[in-house]
Design an enzyme around this catalytic site. Structure first.
Site, PDB file in Angstrom:
ATOM      1  N   ASP A  66       0.836  -1.206   0.000  1.00  0.00           N
ATOM      2  CA  ASP A  66       0.000   0.000   0.000  1.00  0.00           C
ATOM      3  C   ASP A  66       0.870   1.256   0.000  1.00  0.00           C
ATOM      4  O   ASP A  66       1.987   1.242   0.518  1.00  0.00           O
ATOM      5  CB  ASP A  66      -0.918  -0.033   1.229  1.00  0.00           C
ATOM      6  CG  ASP A  66      -2.111   0.893   1.072  1.00  0.00           C
ATOM      7  OD1 ASP A  66      -2.359   1.382  -0.054  1.00  0.00           O
ATOM      8  OD2 ASP A  66      -2.794   1.134   2.082  1.00  0.00           O
ATOM      9  N   TRP A 115       3.109   7.831  -2.580  1.00  0.00           N
ATOM     10  CA  TRP A 115       4.520   7.928  -3.008  1.00  0.00           C
ATOM     11  C   TRP A 115       4.621   8.843  -4.230  1.00  0.00           C
ATOM     12  O   TRP A 115       5.493   9.710  -4.298  1.00  0.00           O
ATOM     13  CB  TRP A 115       5.046   6.530  -3.348  1.00  0.00           C
ATOM     14  CG  TRP A 115       6.482   6.462  -3.758  1.00  0.00           C
ATOM     15  CD1 TRP A 115       7.557   6.250  -2.940  1.00  0.00           C
ATOM     16  CD2 TRP A 115       7.001   6.610  -5.098  1.00  0.00           C
ATOM     17  NE1 TRP A 115       8.717   6.241  -3.684  1.00  0.00           N
ATOM     18  CE2 TRP A 115       8.409   6.468  -5.012  1.00  0.00           C
ATOM     19  CE3 TRP A 115       6.427   6.840  -6.340  1.00  0.00           C
ATOM     20  CZ2 TRP A 115       9.239   6.541  -6.120  1.00  0.00           C
ATOM     21  CZ3 TRP A 115       7.256   6.929  -7.454  1.00  0.00           C
ATOM     22  CH2 TRP A 115       8.647   6.782  -7.341  1.00  0.00           C
ATOM     23  N   GLU A 142     -12.449  -4.530  -4.276  1.00  0.00           N
ATOM     24  CA  GLU A 142     -12.933  -3.153  -4.086  1.00  0.00           C
ATOM     25  C   GLU A 142     -12.185  -2.156  -4.979  1.00  0.00           C
ATOM     26  O   GLU A 142     -12.651  -1.025  -5.179  1.00  0.00           O
ATOM     27  CB  GLU A 142     -12.767  -2.732  -2.617  1.00  0.00           C
ATOM     28  CG  GLU A 142     -13.711  -3.433  -1.642  1.00  0.00           C
ATOM     29  CD  GLU A 142     -13.363  -4.896  -1.390  1.00  0.00           C
ATOM     30  OE1 GLU A 142     -12.161  -5.257  -1.449  1.00  0.00           O
ATOM     31  OE2 GLU A 142     -14.292  -5.702  -1.148  1.00  0.00           O
ATOM     32  N   ASN A 143     -11.030  -2.552  -5.509  1.00  0.00           N
ATOM     33  CA  ASN A 143     -10.226  -1.599  -6.296  1.00  0.00           C
ATOM     34  C   ASN A 143     -10.869  -1.251  -7.646  1.00  0.00           C
ATOM     35  O   ASN A 143     -10.452  -0.289  -8.299  1.00  0.00           O
ATOM     36  CB  ASN A 143      -8.793  -2.116  -6.509  1.00  0.00           C
ATOM     37  CG  ASN A 143      -7.938  -2.044  -5.256  1.00  0.00           C
ATOM     38  OD1 ASN A 143      -7.029  -2.860  -5.066  1.00  0.00           O
ATOM     39  ND2 ASN A 143      -8.184  -1.080  -4.385  1.00  0.00           N
ATOM     40  N   TRP A 144     -11.918  -2.005  -8.068  1.00  0.00           N
ATOM     41  CA  TRP A 144     -12.620  -1.640  -9.311  1.00  0.00           C
ATOM     42  C   TRP A 144     -13.283  -0.268  -9.179  1.00  0.00           C
ATOM     43  O   TRP A 144     -13.618   0.351 -10.179  1.00  0.00           O
ATOM     44  CB  TRP A 144     -13.699  -2.675  -9.653  1.00  0.00           C
ATOM     45  CG  TRP A 144     -13.183  -4.041  -9.967  1.00  0.00           C
ATOM     46  CD1 TRP A 144     -13.252  -5.135  -9.166  1.00  0.00           C
ATOM     47  CD2 TRP A 144     -12.515  -4.477 -11.170  1.00  0.00           C
ATOM     48  NE1 TRP A 144     -12.675  -6.233  -9.785  1.00  0.00           N
ATOM     49  CE2 TRP A 144     -12.217  -5.850 -11.018  1.00  0.00           C
ATOM     50  CE3 TRP A 144     -12.136  -3.836 -12.350  1.00  0.00           C
ATOM     51  CZ2 TRP A 144     -11.562  -6.594 -11.993  1.00  0.00           C
ATOM     52  CZ3 TRP A 144     -11.486  -4.580 -13.331  1.00  0.00           C
ATOM     53  CH2 TRP A 144     -11.203  -5.939 -13.154  1.00  0.00           C
TER      54      TRP A 144
END
Ligand code: IPE
Ligand code: IPE
Ligand code: MG
Length: 269
Positions: free
Chosen positions: A35, A40, A82-84
């Site tokens: 993560d 970054w 959930e990243n969709w």
């Protein structure tokens, strides 16, 4: 064997296990929530996706070190169910990145004896990526080195739902009795079947949550949270996590050490 001969057979210069680590107490399986890529990039005034690109380098470093240091399995969270919900451009960048990296790295994974698998529901992934995944899985299936599991469209809850559904189908078809469903049978229906449960979970970027990762398998894992952002994760950061792991007393619900004094009548009063 001379070192010249050894290097002929070595695909890369293997890193010896640092002396601060006890080889007898290494985790057999490390789980990794990678993560902080977006943060970054933001810190450098770059688009988020540049963080993902740099994150690939961190993953390559980590896989190589885990393999060199004798860790049997590394399971990394690359894309959650959930990243969709992220912006479309970021999702498609990630899918293309996975595909390109896999194409570029397959030969070296094969050479280094890595056995790669992709855990999750792969059916919604772009066809080109599914093809690469099938090819990489097949070509490394007989490899004898580290098990490298890449969780892609993975969610702990959806994995458990799918497992429950398959077991229910077995019961409905009369092939299984409800009382035959035990922990082992559930574990055997999960994507991680065949690997021992992770001993250590590392999460980067300081977030203190599981985010739907390996909900069943992490039941007794030791947790190491570091503020390091994933693209900056390096040998020092991995070593810190492993030293932290080796400092823990694992109890699994029992007492704190085999030498723990038993209850005496005095203790009981
Ligand atoms: C993790 O980094 C990579 C993926 C989830 C694919 P993030 O993209 O979540 O980075 P942050 O948490 O926004 O900094
Ligand atoms: C977890 O990171 C998923 C991956 C690393 C692939 P997220 O950045 O998606 O998790 P949250 O949103 O902080 O819980
Ligand atoms: Mg994040």
């Amino acid at each position: 064997m001379t070192s010249a001969v050894a290097s002929d057979f070595s695909p890369h210069n293997r890193q010896p296990l640092p002396a601060v680590l006890d080889p007898a107490r290494m985790p057999a399986h490390v789980a990794l929530i990678m993560d902080g890529n977006g943060r970054w990039a933001r810190q450098r005034g770059l688009p988020r996706v540049m963080g993902h690109r740099e994150g690939v380098e961190a993953l390559k470093r980590t896989l190589r070190l885990c393999s060199d240091w004798g860790i049997g399995a590394l399971t990394a969270y690359a894309f959650s169910t959930e990243n969709w919900s992220r912006p479309g451009e970021e999702v498609s960048f990630l899918m293309t990145l996975f595909e390109r990296v896999l194409a570029r790295e397959l030969a070296s994974l094969e050479r280094e004896q890595v056995k790669i698998r992709f855990l999750g529901d792969l059916t919604p992934l772009p066809a080109a990526l599914q093809q690469r995944i099938a090819e990489a899985t097949e070509r490394t299936a007989a490899n004898r080195g580290i098990h490298f599991n890449v969780c892609t469209n993975y969610g702990g809850r959806s994995e458990l739902v799918a497992a429950a559904r398959r077991l229910a189908e077995e019961v409905a078809a009369g092939r299984l009795l409800p009382e035959q469903i035990d922990e082992q049978r559930i574990a055997s229906q999960l994507h991680t079947a065949g690997d021992v449960d992770p001993d250590l979970l590392i999460r980067t970027s300081g977030e203190r949550r599981l985010s739907n990762f390996l909900l069943w398998q992490l039941a007794y894992a030791e947790l190491h949270i570091t503020d390091v952002l994933w693209p900056d994760f390096d040998q020092d950061a991995l070593l810190t996590a492993l030293v932290d792991y080796q400092s823990r007393q694992r109890r699994f619900g029992g007492v704190d050490s085999p030498r723990h004094p038993g209850l005496t009548s005095a203790t009981l009063g």
